[in-house]
Design a protein around this motif. Sequence first.
Motif: not given
Length: 169
Positions: A93-94, A99-106, A108-113, A138-146
């Motif tokens: 699993l590891r 680092e960050i999941g895919s954005y779901s348009r339906k 309007k969400s994203i998962a951050i493990p 904060i690091e994961r939110l930074e990844l969300l930027k892209e």
Amino acid sequence: MSKAAATPCSPHVRAVMCKQKNLKYKVTTIADNKIFGFYVSLPSSESHEKLVKNFVWGENGLNERLKPLKWQVYGKDFELILIQFYVNPASSLREALKEIGSYSRKEKSIAIPVILDQENFFRHSEIERQEYFITIIIERLELLKEKVKRNKLDLNLEKLKIDTIKNLN
């Protein structure tokens, strides 16, 4: 905006506790338009269950501290950022976690493990654990930027980061 989900990995879920393949899951109730939700996966034999649940859902846990952050304040394309904590996950699993999941348009969400283990969490003091949560979120939110930029999504990420830091300190 609460929705039931077929799997615990789906971002829109109600509070549940279930067992499957020797794992326990606990998920935040998604209500009150909160932008952050939380999910915890623990091995059923996990001795750290109470500690993790307290850090996430306790009186001064992440859920309570981030509750004031409502998705409408930050834009129209994100209704939920689900932070998924995996406690001492199996090596398979590891390796599979991104680092960050895919954005779901339906949805309007994203998962951050986020992985919690001896190395990065359990062997540290309470203050260091709190600092780890702030840093990793904060690091994961930074990844969300892209993802936001690439998909032309409406999310005021800078304001969200500032408000998240303010509420976690």
